[in-house]
Motif scaffolding. Sequence first.
Motif: not given
Length: 279
Positions: A178-189
Motif C-alpha cells: 500500500m505504498g509503504c515500501i516506497e515510503t519507508i525504504g529498505f536495505e539488503k544485508k
Amino acid sequence: MIEVHKLNQLQPGQKRRKLALTFGALERDVDGIPEKGNEYNFKNISRADYIKKLISIVVQDKELIPERKNQLEALLSLEPFDEKRACNLARNALLSILGTFPAEWDLIIAPHPSPLDENGLVRQRDFFPGIYVYAEDIRSPFNCGSIFRTAEAMGAEKVLISPMCIDPNHQKALRSGMGCIETIGFEKKSVDELEEFAKKNDLPIFVLETGGTPIEEFNFPKKGICIIGSEELGVSPEALSKATYGRVTIPMKGLKASLNVGVAYGILMQKWVEAISSK
C-alpha cells in the motif's frame, strides 16, 4: 470495457467471466488507478449508470444466490450510488459462481497517496529512531508487503532484508504494501552485515521466535533490531546466534499454535511501541 448489448450475446460462463473482469477494471477506475487501456471512456453513458446496467444483468443470473441478489438490488436503489462497493460485491458474487476466489494479493486495493508536501516532496516520516525489523528469507510477496505496511504504520525507522528475501519491488508485494515500501525504504544485508550494522549503531538484536520470553514479560529495548524468520523455517540458526538480546515469544492456546509471520510481526510491533511509549 465492453458495451452492454454485447454482453447479452455471450454464453453464461463467458458472460460471467467478462463481467467479473469488467467490474475489476471499474473498481480500479473508481479508485483512480485504472490499468492502461482499461480506463472508463464511454461518452454516451455515465460510469455510474453503466455500472447499474451491468449489475442489472448480474441480478438476472439464475445461479446467483438470493442473499447476493438482495444485496445488489439494495445497492441499486441507494442514493448516492456507491460505485466501488457495487462493483466489488458484483465481482465477488460472480467469482463465487465461477468457483474462482482471489488470492490476497489479487484484491483491488487503492494505495494510500504518497505523503507529499505542497512542493511535491516526500514529507518527513514520524518514526521511532533506531527501531528496525530484519526480514529473513520471507518468501511470500504478500507477507513482505504486509511487513512493510506494519513497519511504516507503527513507526519503525527502516526495514532490513536478507539476500534471499523476496524482492520488495515485486508487483504483489508493492500492492499489499500500500505504498509503504516506497515510503519507508529498505536495505539488503547478510546476517554478518546485520551484526556489523548493529554494533556500529549500538543496537541490540533480538528475535521473534518460539521458545523465548513471553511477550508480556519481555523487556523491549528503546532501540534495536527484531529478526523475523521465514514462513517455513522460522529464524535461521545463524541469525539466532546474533540475537544476543534474547528471544521473544507470542503465547498461543490453539491446537495449531501458529500465526502468519505478518500477523505475528504486527502483534510484536504494537507491544514494542507500547513499551517505548511507557518509558
